[in-house]
Design an enzyme around this catalytic site. Structure first.
Site, PDB file in Angstrom:
ATOM      1  N   ASP A  49     -40.585 -16.815  22.602  1.00 34.38           N
ATOM      2  CA  ASP A  49     -41.642 -16.440  23.543  1.00 34.38           C
ATOM      3  C   ASP A  49     -42.477 -17.653  23.933  1.00 34.38           C
ATOM      4  OD1 ASP A  49     -40.812 -13.842  23.468  1.00 34.38           O
ATOM      5  OD2 ASP A  49     -42.490 -13.094  22.266  1.00 34.38           O
ATOM      6  N   THR A  78     -54.994 -23.440  11.335  1.00 29.50           N
ATOM      7  CA  THR A  78     -55.530 -22.167  10.849  1.00 29.50           C
ATOM      8  C   THR A  78     -55.754 -21.178  11.990  1.00 29.50           C
ATOM      9  OG1 THR A  78     -57.746 -23.135  10.935  1.00 29.50           O
ATOM     10  CG2 THR A  78     -56.631 -23.151   8.802  1.00 29.50           C
ATOM     11  N   GLY A  79     -55.227 -21.481  13.166  1.00 31.39           N
ATOM     12  CA  GLY A  79     -55.401 -20.619  14.332  1.00 31.39           C
ATOM     13  C   GLY A  79     -54.112 -19.915  14.730  1.00 31.39           C
ATOM     14  N   SER A  95     -51.154 -21.040  15.348  1.00 34.18           N
ATOM     15  CA  SER A  95     -49.988 -21.468  14.579  1.00 34.18           C
ATOM     16  C   SER A  95     -49.867 -20.697  13.277  1.00 34.18           C
ATOM     17  CB  SER A  95     -50.073 -22.974  14.298  1.00 34.18           C
ATOM     18  OG  SER A  95     -49.005 -23.403  13.483  1.00 34.18           O
ATOM     19  N   ASP A 144     -65.254 -19.631  16.744  1.00 35.10           N
ATOM     20  CA  ASP A 144     -64.404 -20.808  16.916  1.00 35.10           C
ATOM     21  C   ASP A 144     -64.104 -21.069  18.384  1.00 35.10           C
ATOM     22  OD1 ASP A 144     -64.432 -21.075  14.219  1.00 35.10           O
ATOM     23  OD2 ASP A 144     -62.307 -20.634  13.893  1.00 35.10           O
ATOM     24  N   GLY A 145     -63.948 -19.996  19.171  1.00 37.33           N
ATOM     25  CA  GLY A 145     -63.673 -20.169  20.598  1.00 37.33           C
ATOM     26  C   GLY A 145     -64.801 -20.891  21.312  1.00 37.33           C
TER      27      GLY A 145
END
Length: 298
Positions: free
Chosen positions: A183, A194-195, A197, A78-79
């Site tokens: 933070d 879906t990452g 979050s 995905d990156g």
């Protein structure tokens, strides 16, 4: 009138896990149908060092791509796709990810079936899903975001060089919402739900939902919860804390902001086209990646 040959751009970052072997499989399939194939310049150099290739045209972030391409194939996880969109920008080239990494919600096509990327595309066994992006604006000059001020997954503000929490004053359409003591704070698209979050307790949102998610990172306000808002909302953030600066990230791109500088976040004016194959739908991906299908009662 004869049909123009298929035009495909290929991008990747690494040769781990025999990635290049699968690239060559795809290239063989493209050669078979007489497609025009272009490679990202650095990836082409890597490929050429490992295989005896004929000369192929290349592209960079600055030049070599246009809206005439039928497909942009990303090899990696995905990156890698998140980096791929910095090449595609607003050109409208449909992108598909061949997963050579681990958990993939964007790069979903199995590398072992890489030939089917082209075969199923030619058969029309796919749909194009428009994925919305978010973009950041500020009155201050931030070189890292000058031309690439958008993100497919999320925009995040986070603490820097400290273990102390930061305070994120948040306004929605000029109306004060709250100040998060945390933070950091994530502003996520449906794609990004879906990452990062999700790992911070945010909800899963289907890709075509017209929403954004505000998700605090380790909030000290114990009643602070992720908030789903309309994607036509303008979000204004102002950070304060014990240190003089904090971090702002657009997917994998990071810059340092001084505390007190206001940033504005809103939906981008363009979207990214993702190729969703009939055999690789979002709901199928959810079941596979989140193991929803492992419930024996199903």
């Amino acid at each position: 009138m004869s049909k123009l040959p298929m035009k495909v751009a290929i991008y990747g970052l690494t040769d781990q896990d025999n990635t290049l072997d699968y690239v060559m499989e795809l290239l063989d399939e493209l050669t078979t149908i007489g497609a025009q194939t272009h490679f990202e310049a650095n990836f082409y150099t890597l490929l050429s060092a490992n295989f005896d290739l004929q000369t192929y045209p290349t592209f960079t972030q600055e030049e070599g791509l246009d809206s005439s391409f039928d497909m942009f194939v990303s090899f990696g996880g995905d990156g890698t796709i998140l980096r791929a969109i910095t090449y595609i920008k607003d050109l409208g080239i449909p992108v598909v990810g061949v997963n050579t990494g681990r958990l993939g919600f964007l790069a979903t096509f199995k590398k072992e079936e890489v030939r089917k990327v082209i075969q199923e595309f030619q058969l029309g066994a796919y749909s194009i899903v428009e994925r919305s992006l978010v973009e950041v604006h500020t009155e201050f000059n931030i070189p890292e975001f000058k031309t690439l001020n958008f993100a497919l997954n999320e925009i995040t503000v986070a603490r820097k060089d400290t273990t102390s929490m930061i305070r994120v004053e948040t306004h929605l359409n000029d109306q004060y919402l709250t100040s998060y003591w945390a933070d950091g704070l994530i502003i996520s698209t449906p794609t990004g739900s879906t990452g990062y979050s999700l790992s911070c307790g945010g909800p899963v949102i289907t890709p075509t939902a017209k929403s954004l998610v505000i998700t605090p990172i380790a909030p000290h306000n114990l009643n602070a919860r992720p908030l789903v808002i309309s994607d036509d909302t303008t979000i204004r953030l102002r950070v304060s804390g014990r240190e003089d600066s904090h971090l702002v990230s657009l997917d994998s791109r990071i810059a340092t902001f001084d505390n007190g500088q206001e940033i504005s976040i809103k939906k981008a004016a363009f979207s990214i086209k993702m190729v969703e194959y009939t055999s690789q739908s979002f709901l199928q991906t959810l079941r596979n990646k989140l193991l929803w299908g492992e419930d024996r009662r199903n």
